[in-house]
Scaffold this active site. Sequence first.
Site, PDB file in Angstrom:
ATOM      1  CG  MET A 182      48.754 -26.446  93.125  1.00 47.75           C
ATOM      2  SD  MET A 182      49.242 -28.597  93.744  1.00 47.75           S
ATOM      3  CE  MET A 182      50.426 -27.840  94.770  1.00 47.75           C
ATOM      4  CG  HIS A 215      49.904 -17.654  96.089  1.00 43.15           C
ATOM      5  ND1 HIS A 215      49.509 -18.555  97.048  1.00 43.15           N
ATOM      6  CD2 HIS A 215      50.687 -18.335  94.747  1.00 43.15           C
ATOM      7  CE1 HIS A 215      49.973 -18.784  97.029  1.00 43.15           C
ATOM      8  NE2 HIS A 215      50.362 -19.852  95.926  1.00 43.15           N
ATOM      9  CD  GLN A 245      52.206 -30.558  91.403  1.00 45.89           C
ATOM     10  OE1 GLN A 245      51.940 -29.888  90.633  1.00 45.89           O
ATOM     11  NE2 GLN A 245      52.706 -29.375  92.572  1.00 45.89           N
ATOM     12  CG  LEU A 253      63.444 -17.004  92.190  1.00 49.91           C
ATOM     13  CD1 LEU A 253      63.933 -15.007  92.776  1.00 49.91           C
ATOM     14  CD2 LEU A 253      64.332 -17.587  91.581  1.00 49.91           C
ATOM     15  CE  LYS A 254      57.090 -21.734  98.794  1.00 48.08           C
ATOM     16  NZ  LYS A 254      57.031 -22.906  99.329  1.00 48.08           N
ATOM     17  CG  MET A 265      54.578 -15.596 103.413  1.00 46.63           C
ATOM     18  SD  MET A 265      53.834 -14.060 102.275  1.00 46.63           S
ATOM     19  CE  MET A 265      53.466 -13.043 103.772  1.00 46.63           C
ATOM     20  CB  SER A 266      54.681 -22.400 101.750  1.00 48.99           C
ATOM     21  OG  SER A 266      54.233 -23.417 101.786  1.00 48.99           O
TER      22      SER A 266
END
EC number: 6.3.2.1
Length: 280
Positions: free
Chosen positions: A30, A37, A61, A148-149, A184-185
Amino acid sequence: MHIVNAISELRDAVGAWRALGQSVALVPTMGNLHAGHLALVNEAKNKADRVVVSIFVNPTQFGVGEDFETYPRTEREDQEKLNAAGADLLFQPAVSEIYAPDAKTVVSVSGLSEQYCGAFRPGHFDGVATVVCKLFNIVQPDVALFGLKDFQQLTVIRTMVRDLNIPVEIIGVDTVREASGLAMSSRNGYLTVEEKAVASKLYQTLCDARNAVLAGHLSDQEIESRALLFLQESGFQPDYFSVCRASDLKKADVDDKELVLLTAARLGKTRLIDNIYFSR
């Protein structure tokens, strides 16, 4: 790196690669890209001849009152990062390119989508499954890579691919963490400086719970209760903390060997998710 906005352009590019016998990897995102990423892109380059990255902030979503409108969009920076990482094609469609105005079809993976994050974000995983299914149909990749987060998301997608016989290999890539342990996000950008210092305790809680599971002195329920209490005392508003069987996310039994600890918690205005998977 080639940048396209239309499905027809993407299919032309992929068709040309296929004519040369080249394999294709897809990394759906996104946007607002970070090192996590880019780790997916790097792994994709090891798995296929060509790498397609999609950037699409998927409206289906997001629930009512969630951050669809304010979700960080950093197109120019993302393009520069992907170009430097060696992606071959960036697919950056408009919402109207992906969804017809009168679209009626929804992909739903029942049993997995309603629990954990799905219980707090109704319809979220239907939106994820639908857009990922559409991207698989559009790109027709050989492999697709996910972090996998988002362990529940990965499990939903793997189940969808199995149930619908979609010919794509799903690869999960380990979570990339900041020095503090914080996963991380893109949503970490919502955290204040003070909140970010606290946020690393989410991973600490997971590590402590894993150690407790492996020690075997406490029941899973006791471990979950202690973790929830620690998060609350640290300033979080936890949604859940669960010891699960990794294969299907059901509550773990004493005989289960492959486990995952799943948690989600709010810190200020930011909702954070994380997990640890391990064997006992």
